[in-house]
Design an enzyme around this catalytic site. Structure first.
Site, PDB file in Angstrom:
ATOM      1  N   LYS A 196       0.826  -1.210   0.000  1.00 27.84           N
ATOM      2  CA  LYS A 196       0.000   0.000   0.000  1.00 27.84           C
ATOM      3  C   LYS A 196       0.868   1.271   0.000  1.00 27.84           C
ATOM      4  CE  LYS A 196      -3.920  -2.125  -0.104  1.00 27.84           C
ATOM      5  NZ  LYS A 196      -3.526  -3.506  -0.198  1.00 27.84           N
TER       6      LYS A 196
HETATM    7  C1  PLP Z   1     -10.021  -2.912  -1.830  1.00 22.80           C
HETATM    8  C2  PLP Z   1      -9.399  -3.661  -0.683  1.00 22.80           C
HETATM    9  N1  PLP Z   1     -10.141  -3.868   0.425  1.00 22.80           N
HETATM   10  C3  PLP Z   1      -9.640  -4.517   1.484  1.00 22.80           C
HETATM   11  C4  PLP Z   1      -8.355  -5.005   1.489  1.00 22.80           C
HETATM   12  C5  PLP Z   1      -7.873  -5.804   2.662  1.00 22.80           C
HETATM   13  O1  PLP Z   1      -6.750  -5.285   3.298  1.00 22.80           O
HETATM   14  P1  PLP Z   1      -5.736  -6.264   4.068  1.00 22.80           P
HETATM   15  O2  PLP Z   1      -4.969  -7.003   3.033  1.00 22.80           O
HETATM   16  O3  PLP Z   1      -4.875  -5.320   4.849  1.00 22.80           O
HETATM   17  O4  PLP Z   1      -6.539  -7.140   4.945  1.00 22.80           O
HETATM   18  C6  PLP Z   1      -7.549  -4.812   0.367  1.00 22.80           C
HETATM   19  C7  PLP Z   1      -6.171  -5.312   0.357  1.00 22.80           C
HETATM   20  O5  PLP Z   1      -5.416  -5.288  -0.546  1.00 22.80           O
HETATM   21  C8  PLP Z   1      -8.081  -4.129  -0.758  1.00 22.80           C
HETATM   22  O6  PLP Z   1      -7.359  -3.943  -1.863  1.00 22.80           O
END
Ligand code: PLP
Length: 376
Positions: A185
């Site tokens: 990110k």
């Molecule tokens: C659009 C979106 N929502 C939620 C998430 C979930 O985040 P995490 O991987 O930190 O759990 C991501 C992760 O890449 C994402 O791209």
């Protein structure tokens, strides 16, 4: 350049990350009790321009926490874009509610506001726009619909730290917003997430449910009135996060420069398309997604990925639509209906290398390959 491997995404840790992590370790404050957690939350809230921020251990649980903080649960429906990462949908399933899909817009690849109202039922409680690849959604239209039907807006801003819609940052565009700090990110803690809101009520709910429903007054009688979760972020992760947010503008600028350079260098290549930028949106180009029209470009998306792989350029496929997910079918989601834009993106789209650390000559090299291959 020829033989150098270019990864799809690498973290950039150029500030106080090591210094703060060392301090956390040296002082023994390595769990969620520690000064960096509070400092990171305060600094991130300030960055987004919101009153409250609650850290979590990843973005998926940040979404779940946001949903339960609004009281969403069994019997409710939440509208999401069909083209998103699976965590948007799963977080709704964790609450017992039902994700309902809406196709995305062909230019922005974000939820198409014109298709939302036909999916609203008496059970709809919220809309979850997802600012895909760092591109904020059409919030004025979404807010108008939400107001008319008395719905909450939960933004999934996992991919869009620092992005702006009409001069307002994500985090401050919805009732409640969830971010991810996964290593790819724009801002990262390795694994991590954040819930932000301007509502004191939602904030208190988030604090309460995140920490096993221990009473918020700090009493420790080990009586728990509700079922809670352990979604706490460690002080070590928060130490990285604080260092990252201290340099948030710098990291954002790097992504923006990369995004603009890709668009400039590929603008005359027939058959390759990016999300269409509009003047009132600040896209932070988390990932530079490319859509290939094989009839115009002359090669398919898969051909191009294979060609780039052989040239040591790493890429990733776009998400598969929610209406094609076996998991969501088993859960009971309505999988019927057509989602042509989502299907087209899933078949013809992929991401280019997008790290903040990319060098201009690496972007030039990737673009040169894409141009060369078109002519072959
Ligand atoms: C659009 C979106 N929502 C939620 C998430 C979930 O985040 P995490 O991987 O930190 O759990 C991501 C992760 O890449 C994402 O791209």
């Amino acid at each position: 350049m020829e033989n150098k491997f270019i990864p799809v995404c690498e973290p950039l840790l150029e500030g106080n990350e090591l210094k703060y992590v060392s301090e956390a370790i040296k002082t023994g404050w390595i769990s969620s009790n520690g000064k960096f957690v509070k400092l990171f939350e305060e600094k991130f809230a300030e960055y987004c321009g919101v009153k409250y921020a609650v850290s979590t251990c990843n973005g998926t649980v940040a979404l779940h926490l946001a949903l339960i903080s609004l009281g969403i649960g069994k019997g409710d429906e939440v509208i999401i874009p069909c083209f998103t990462m699976i965590a948007s949908a799963f977080s709704i399933c964790y609450t017992g509610a039902m994700p309902v899909f809406v196709d995305v817009d062909k230019d922005t690849w974000n939820i198409n506001p014109n298709l939302i109202e036909e999916k609203i039922t008496a059970r709809t409680k919220a809309i979850m726009p997802v600012s895909i690849f760092g591109y904020p959604c059409e919030m004025d239209k979404i807010r108008k619909i939400a107001k008319k039907h008395n719905l909450f807006i939960i933004e999934d801003a996992a991919e869009s730290h620092g992005a702006e819609y009409k001069g307002v940052k994500t985090g401050n565009l919805a009732d409640i917003t969830a971010f991810s700090f996964y290593a790819n990110k724009n801002l990262t803690t390795g694994e991590g997430g954040m819930v932000v809101t301007n509502s004191e009520n939602f904030y208190k709910n988030a604090l309460y449910y995140k920490n096993l429903c221990f009473p918020l007054d700090g009493s420790r009688n080990y009586i728990h009135d509700d079922i809670g979760f352990n979604y706490r972020m460690s002080n070590i992760h928060a130490a990285i996060g604080l260092a990252q947010v201290e340099k948030a503008d710098y990291y954002r600028e790097k992504r923006i420069l990369n995004g603009k350079m890709y668009r400039e260098l590929l603008k005359d290549v027939p058959g390759v398309f990016f999300q269409k930028d509009i003047d009132y949106v600040l896209n932070v180009y988390w990932m530079n997604g490319l859509f290939i029209d094989p009839k115009i470009y002359g090669k398919t998306r898969n051909d191009l990925i294979f060609f780039l792989k052989n040239k040591r350029v790493d890429t990733r496929l776009f998400f598969t639509g929610m209406h094609k997910q076996e998991s969501l079918k088993k859960y009971g989601c309505d999988m019927k209906g057509d989602y042509p834009v989502t299907d087209n993106l899933a078949t013809n789209g992929f991401y280019l290398p997008s790290s903040s650390s990319l060098k201009p000559e690496e972007i030039e090299h990737v673009c040169q390959l894409i141009k060369e291959y078109a002519k072959n």
